[in-house]
Each structure stands twice: as structure tokens, then as C-alpha cells.
Design an enzyme around this catalytic site. Structure first.
Site, PDB file in Angstrom:
ATOM      1  N   ASP A  16      26.982 -22.261  -3.793  1.00 48.50           N
ATOM      2  CA  ASP A  16      27.153 -20.812  -3.836  1.00 48.50           C
ATOM      3  C   ASP A  16      28.284 -20.312  -2.937  1.00 48.50           C
ATOM      4  O   ASP A  16      29.087 -19.463  -3.318  1.00 48.50           O
ATOM      5  CB  ASP A  16      25.825 -20.202  -3.360  1.00 48.50           C
ATOM      6  CG  ASP A  16      25.639 -18.817  -3.882  1.00 48.50           C
ATOM      7  OD1 ASP A  16      25.853 -18.616  -5.096  1.00 48.50           O
ATOM      8  OD2 ASP A  16      25.310 -17.938  -3.072  1.00 48.50           O
ATOM      9  N   LYS A  19      31.713 -21.238  -4.223  1.00 51.85           N
ATOM     10  CA  LYS A  19      32.014 -20.437  -5.397  1.00 51.85           C
ATOM     11  C   LYS A  19      32.387 -19.011  -5.020  1.00 51.85           C
ATOM     12  O   LYS A  19      33.395 -18.469  -5.464  1.00 51.85           O
ATOM     13  CB  LYS A  19      30.738 -20.447  -6.241  1.00 51.85           C
ATOM     14  CG  LYS A  19      30.701 -19.579  -7.412  1.00 51.85           C
ATOM     15  CD  LYS A  19      29.465 -19.959  -8.200  1.00 51.85           C
ATOM     16  CE  LYS A  19      28.949 -18.772  -8.982  1.00 51.85           C
ATOM     17  NZ  LYS A  19      27.680 -19.099  -9.632  1.00 51.85           N
ATOM     18  N   ASP A 180      31.612 -17.323  11.849  1.00 47.88           N
ATOM     19  CA  ASP A 180      30.776 -16.134  11.652  1.00 47.88           C
ATOM     20  C   ASP A 180      31.733 -15.205  10.923  1.00 47.88           C
ATOM     21  O   ASP A 180      32.679 -14.693  11.527  1.00 47.88           O
ATOM     22  CB  ASP A 180      30.348 -15.521  12.989  1.00 47.88           C
ATOM     23  CG  ASP A 180      29.461 -14.307  12.760  1.00 47.88           C
ATOM     24  OD1 ASP A 180      29.805 -13.493  11.881  1.00 47.88           O
ATOM     25  OD2 ASP A 180      28.434 -14.169  13.442  1.00 47.88           O
ATOM     26  N   HIS A 181      31.537 -15.033   9.641  1.00 49.60           N
ATOM     27  CA  HIS A 181      32.618 -14.414   8.862  1.00 49.60           C
ATOM     28  C   HIS A 181      32.861 -12.957   9.249  1.00 49.60           C
ATOM     29  O   HIS A 181      33.893 -12.393   8.907  1.00 49.60           O
ATOM     30  CB  HIS A 181      32.413 -14.600   7.354  1.00 49.60           C
ATOM     31  CG  HIS A 181      31.400 -13.693   6.741  1.00 49.60           C
ATOM     32  ND1 HIS A 181      30.056 -13.870   6.895  1.00 49.60           N
ATOM     33  CD2 HIS A 181      31.541 -12.588   5.963  1.00 49.60           C
ATOM     34  CE1 HIS A 181      29.407 -12.922   6.229  1.00 49.60           C
ATOM     35  NE2 HIS A 181      30.281 -12.127   5.657  1.00 49.60           N
ATOM     36  N   GLY A 184      36.076 -12.329  10.903  1.00 52.17           N
ATOM     37  CA  GLY A 184      37.294 -12.327  10.096  1.00 52.17           C
ATOM     38  C   GLY A 184      37.548 -10.965   9.461  1.00 52.17           C
ATOM     39  O   GLY A 184      38.570 -10.767   8.808  1.00 52.17           O
ATOM     40  N   LYS A 185      36.621 -10.035   9.639  1.00 47.41           N
ATOM     41  CA  LYS A 185      36.787  -8.730   8.976  1.00 47.41           C
ATOM     42  C   LYS A 185      37.802  -7.875   9.733  1.00 47.41           C
ATOM     43  O   LYS A 185      37.786  -7.812  10.958  1.00 47.41           O
ATOM     44  CB  LYS A 185      35.439  -8.012   8.877  1.00 47.41           C
ATOM     45  CG  LYS A 185      34.495  -8.703   7.879  1.00 47.41           C
ATOM     46  CD  LYS A 185      33.246  -7.904   7.644  1.00 47.41           C
ATOM     47  CE  LYS A 185      32.229  -8.675   6.837  1.00 47.41           C
ATOM     48  NZ  LYS A 185      32.359  -8.514   5.388  1.00 47.41           N
ATOM     49  N   HIS A 243      26.024 -11.846  13.063  1.00 50.99           N
ATOM     50  CA  HIS A 243      27.052 -10.861  12.725  1.00 50.99           C
ATOM     51  C   HIS A 243      27.026  -9.635  13.646  1.00 50.99           C
ATOM     52  O   HIS A 243      28.040  -9.236  14.204  1.00 50.99           O
ATOM     53  CB  HIS A 243      26.899 -10.392  11.274  1.00 50.99           C
ATOM     54  CG  HIS A 243      26.919 -11.513  10.269  1.00 50.99           C
ATOM     55  ND1 HIS A 243      27.655 -12.653  10.441  1.00 50.99           N
ATOM     56  CD2 HIS A 243      26.295 -11.657   9.064  1.00 50.99           C
ATOM     57  CE1 HIS A 243      27.485 -13.450   9.387  1.00 50.99           C
ATOM     58  NE2 HIS A 243      26.661 -12.874   8.549  1.00 50.99           N
ATOM     59  N   LYS A 377      33.983  12.411  15.477  1.00 52.05           N
ATOM     60  CA  LYS A 377      33.435  13.755  15.257  1.00 52.05           C
ATOM     61  C   LYS A 377      33.761  14.615  16.458  1.00 52.05           C
ATOM     62  O   LYS A 377      33.392  14.273  17.586  1.00 52.05           O
ATOM     63  CB  LYS A 377      31.931  13.675  15.084  1.00 52.05           C
ATOM     64  CG  LYS A 377      31.505  12.969  13.833  1.00 52.05           C
ATOM     65  CD  LYS A 377      30.064  13.307  13.557  1.00 52.05           C
ATOM     66  CE  LYS A 377      29.575  12.621  12.310  1.00 52.05           C
ATOM     67  NZ  LYS A 377      28.189  13.028  12.025  1.00 52.05           N
TER      68      LYS A 377
HETATM   69  C1  BG6 Z   1      25.652 -13.571   5.060  1.00 57.13           C
HETATM   70  C2  BG6 Z   1      24.169 -13.407   4.839  1.00 57.13           C
HETATM   71  O1  BG6 Z   1      25.896 -14.207   6.275  1.00 57.13           O
HETATM   72  O2  BG6 Z   1      26.253 -12.288   5.072  1.00 57.13           O
HETATM   73  C3  BG6 Z   1      23.888 -12.651   3.561  1.00 57.13           C
HETATM   74  O3  BG6 Z   1      23.561 -14.697   4.794  1.00 57.13           O
HETATM   75  C4  BG6 Z   1      24.645 -11.343   3.524  1.00 57.13           C
HETATM   76  O4  BG6 Z   1      22.503 -12.403   3.424  1.00 57.13           O
HETATM   77  C5  BG6 Z   1      26.120 -11.568   3.874  1.00 57.13           C
HETATM   78  O5  BG6 Z   1      24.527 -10.808   2.231  1.00 57.13           O
HETATM   79  C6  BG6 Z   1      26.834 -10.251   4.025  1.00 57.13           C
HETATM   80  O6  BG6 Z   1      28.227 -10.469   4.127  1.00 57.13           O
HETATM   81  P1  BG6 Z   1      29.236  -9.335   3.709  1.00 57.13           P
HETATM   82  O7  BG6 Z   1      30.580  -9.905   4.031  1.00 57.13           O
HETATM   83  O8  BG6 Z   1      29.031  -9.064   2.262  1.00 57.13           O
HETATM   84  O9  BG6 Z   1      28.913  -8.141   4.544  1.00 57.13           O
END
Ligand code: BG6
Length: 484
Positions: A16, A19, A180-181, A184-185, A243, A377
């Protein structure tokens, strides 16, 4: 940096994550011209298939519209340097086979030196054997080796320590990139600039001016089909412990000496160490139930009946240092809510009373997604022949301010960082350790390891969350904007 002669090996290539995130990010980097020269991509997974079948899959992962001719042409190019090898995750001979495949590719490179970047898009049960086999059978002896790993990094402090030390037996900290993605935001990266490049922001950034902070994650869908994984982890491990805590540490850390990876991460660890474990009384747990024609959490076939796993959590953290003593940091996250939104909301204190009555507080909002924005605000004089103050917004919405900018996907930014060898936006081992220290007691309580598990309060699918939320945030001093 890995500039040329690099093979990127995606383990778990049919899963997943590969993908949804890994392949689209690799393709995005390729289109923007950021992949190393002569790069090759090798997918590896258990499923037996040939390159043709694998290429068909990749095309479906990339989601380029049929009428995007340039995009379609680039896909063809992308396929020309992607390959597939099938094999198990726990047997040596499969990795021998993978290694011969890699050596074969490398023999065609002009230079003798070739690098390998391994990306583990795999379930946690096979992290350790795969990391070990890669080191023993697939480690490049001519160039650099790097390994990217993804959460979950354990389930609590002890299991995280076991996992980390097993991985460390094979891979050094310098070679390891823990994703921890959220790091990267774009808007998470922007926090450092907002805070430290603006005196107007850094001056009031403390307990003297700030009343409370909320970091909020909302998703409008449930666990649909992912219930098996989710039920084992729950919303706190899925979102808050990683996160949202990462966002919190960047918001609250002291100014780093430099923007080097170690200086930044030293400051993050320092502020996290000033946070005691979360109290039960500072926690609100919820679980969604069927509503609006949508199923409840327990209606998901992959979820065990009577599960008390929280799909919503709000917890308040306290930082015991001179800058933040007494300021509540409310982290909240939920699935199956009314909207998709991730934001930081910093609420300032009341102005001195006297000349104004019922006046709204200032709030600084950093909207991480969707539609990146920063807005403040402010109270302004109502235009015209009166002196009443009116709440307004100073609004920096990216779409309007940066009309041409393309904001990169988090995974694009992170894979590029890993190629460049920059660890700033990856999680260091000691960060994980303190993060788990903060969350482990509350998680053990929820898991029923210290008496009966608490029962989450129900909230309807598609709602704003548990109805108890309003009084929960009120308890920590959050005040709604005064209606005009
Ligand atoms: C993942 C979680 O780490 O982050 C998911 O396992 C969640 O449950 C996702 O949907 C959210 O990521 P993003 O980038 O869509 O905010």
C-alpha cells in the site's frame, strides 16, 4: 549526496505504501529532474511477476491523466529504468538473488563506485530480518548504502528500544533515515522560518503572551479495510505520538545554533525531555459509531468485536521549562470526522481589560493541509464613524500569494533529503525514545496493562468529534472568537 550511479531498491514494492506514496514520489522527483543521473529503481516483494506486469502496476500507481501527453511519455521513460525482483523477506538465498541483480546493473555503470538506497515499505514484522539480510547480502562494497524505514517504530518504549537496537546492529545512525512524513510537509518546514526569521513572531512566542496551543488532525474517513492494523495501534500511536509530537517539538524548541541536522534535533530532544508523561485526566478518548449512512468502527469486519481502541484522542501536554511553564498544548486527532484538516492554532492571552470589553483573542493559525496558509486573527477598528473593534484576519493563503508555486509532496522532499544525505527531517533515535516516554503510560492504560481499559466515548461518523470536546478544550483556557 548520491548524484549518480545509484540504485533505489523498494522493498514491499507491491504494498500500500509503495503504491500510494513511494512510487508517486519517485516519479515526481524524476519529472522534476531530481533523481540521480543513471538512477535505477528495483522493486522487491514476495509476489511473483515479470517486469511487464510490474510496469503495468506502476502505471496504475502514478495516476497520470490519459490526456497528459508529457506525463505519459515520462512514464515510459520511468519504466525503462525500473525493474522487479521477487523473493521472500526472511530467506538468505532470495537476497543473494537480489544482490546478483544489483551487481549486474552496476557492472554496466561507467564508474566503479555505485550507491544503494534501500527503502523499506514493509510491515514491522519483517523490518529486522530484512535489515539484517540487506546488510549481509546486499550491502554495496563500492559505494554508499542508505536505508529508509517507516513507522511503526515499536508499540511502546521497550519495544521501540528492542527494534532500534536490532536495527543498529546492522545499520549505523548515519546510514539510517527514519521517516515521519509530517516532517516533509511544506508548512511543517515553514515553522522554523516563521519562528526564527521573524522578530514579530519570536518575540511573543512564550508563556507571557500565549494562552494555549492546539495541534489538530482531522480525517473525514474511517479505518475502512485497514482496521486490522489500526486496531493494534490506535489513533495515539498512528498520529499523536509521531506526527503531532514532531510538530509540537518544532513549535516549542529553542533556536538551534545552526540549521544542521544535529543542531536542530538536539533542540527538539531537549524540549521533549521537559514534557512529563501524559496524565489520564488530561486525555479524552473517542470511537466513531455509525451515522449518516456510514459504518461505525466496530462495523468494520477487520476490527475485533467490542474493541475499545480509540479512533479519536485529545491529550494535553505540559512543558516544564521557563518558556512554556503553564501553557497547555492540546494535541487532537480523529478519524471519521466532518472534514480533512491539519492545523496549529496558537491562542494568545487576553489584552488588558478596561478600554475594550468582550474582545476576541489574537490567534495565529498555521494550516498544514489542505490549502496551506498562515493567518493571524487581529482586532481592527470597524471602518466608518465608530470605534468598535472587529475581529479580522491577516491572511497568507499560499494559493493566492504564491500562485505559481508547486508545493512538493512530503515523500518527494524526504526521498530527496535521503539521497542528499540530509538527516534534518528524519527522526533520530533519541527523539523516539523521549516520544515513547511521554506516551507509554497512557498507552498501557488504554491497552489494559494497568487495570481495565478506559471506554472511549462514542461520536457519530462525520461529526466534529466527541461532544465532550468543547468542555475539554475550555478547561485549558481556550476561548472562542467573540461573534461579531
Ligand atoms: C499515516 C497514518 O501515518 O498518516 C494514517 O498511518 C493517516 O492513518 C496518514 O491517514 C495521514 O497522512 P496525511 O499526509 O494524509 O496527512
Amino acid at each position: 549526496a548520491l548524484k549518480d550511479n545509484t540504485i533505489i531498491i523498494v522493498l514491499g514494492a507491491s504494498g500500500d505504501l509503495a503504491k500510494k506514496k513511494t512510487y508517486p514520489a519517485l516519479f515526481g522527483l524524476y519529472r522534476m529532474g531530481f533523481l540521480p543521473r543513471d538512477v535505477k529503481i528495483v522493486g522487491y516483494a514476495r509476489t511473483k511477476m515479470d517486469d511487464a506486469e510490474y510496469h503495468k502496476r506502476i502505471t496504475s500507481y502514478l495516476k497520470v491523466p490519459e490526456d497528459d501527453q508529457d506525463g505519459q511519455a515520462r512514464i515510459q521513460e520511468f519504466k525503462s529504468f525500473t525493474f522487479y525482483v521477487s523473493g521472500g523477506y526472511e530467506d538468505g538465498p532470495s537476497f543473494e538473488k537480489l544482490n546478483s541483480f544489483l551487481l549486474d546493473i552496476e557492472s554496466k555503470y561507467q564508474s566503479k563506485q555505485a550507491h544503494r538506497l534501500f527503502y523499506l515499505a514493509l510491515p514491522p514484522s519483517v523490518f529486522i530480518p530484512v535489515a539484517q539480510h540487506l546488510k549481509e547480502q546486499c550491502y554495496s562494497t563500492t559505494g554508499k548504502n542508505r536505508i529508509i524505514v517507516e513507522k511503526p517504530f515499536g508499540k511502546d518504549l521497550d519495544s521501540c528500544r528492542v527494534l532500534l537496537s536490532s536495527l543498529k546492529q546492522h545499520w549505523s545512525e548515519d546510514e539510517t533515515f527514519r521517516i515521519d512524513h509530517y516532517l516533509g510537509k511544506e508548512m511543517v518546514k515553514n515553522i522554523l522560518v516563521l519562528r526564527f526569521a521573524n522578530i514579530a513572531m519570536s518575540a511573543p512566542w512564550d508563556k507571557n503572551s500565549i494562552s494555549n496551543v492546539q495541534i489538530t488532525f482531522k480525517e473525514p474517513f474511517g479505518t475502512e479495510g485497514r482496521g486490522g492494523y489500526f486496531d493494534e495501534f490506535g489513533i495515539i500511536r498512528d498520529i499523536l505520538q509521531n506526527h503531532l509530537l514532531q510538530v509540537l517539538s518544532i513549535l516549542t524548541m529553542e533556536r538551534p545554533v545552526s540549521f544542521s541536522a544535529e543542531d536542530i534535533r538536539d533542540e527538539k530532544v531537549k524540549v521533549l525531555r521537559a514534557i512529563p508523561p501524559i496524565e489520564r485526566s488530561d486525555t479524552l478518548l473517542g470511537q466513531y459509531v455509525a451515522a449518516n449512512g456510514k459504518p461505525g468502527y466496530l462495523d468494520d469486519d477487520t476490527v475485533p468485536p467490542n474493541s475499545v481502541c480509540p479512533t479519536y484522542a485529545a491529550t494535553t501536554l505540559w512543558i516544564h521549562n521557563p518558556r512554556w511553564e503553564g501553557v497547555p498544548f492540546i494535541l487532537k486527532a480523529g478519524k471519521a470526522l466532518n472534514e480533512a484538516k491539519v492545523e496549529v492554532r496558537i491562542q494568545f492571552k487576553d489584552v488588558t481589560q478596561g478600554i475594550f470589553k468582550d474582545i476576541s483573542r489574537n490567534e495565529l493559525v498555521i494550516r498544514i493541509q489542505p490549502s496551506e496558509a498562515v493567518y493571524l486573527k487581529l482586532n481592527t477598528k470597524t471602518p466608518g464613524l465608530n470605534t468598535r473593534a472587529i475581529p479580522t484576519e491577516m491572511d497568507l493563503t499560499y494559493k493566492r500569494r504564491f500562485t505559481e508555486a508547486k508545493i512538493p509532496e512530503a515523500y518527494e522532499a524526504l526521498i530527496l533529503d535521503a539521497l542528499r544525505g540530509d538527516h534534518s527531517n528524519f527522526v533520530r533515535d533519541d527523539e523516539l525514545d523521549v516520544a515513547w516516554k511521554i506516551f507509554t503510560p497512557i498507552l498501557h492504560w488504554i491497552d489494559g496493562k494497568s487495570g481495565p481499559s478506559p471506554k472511549p466515548v462514542p461520536y457519530p461518523y462525520g461529526s466534529r468529534g466527541p461532544k465532550e470536546l468543547e468542555s475539554f478544550i475550555g478547561k485549558y483556557g481556550y476561548k472562542r472568537t467573540v461573534p461579531e
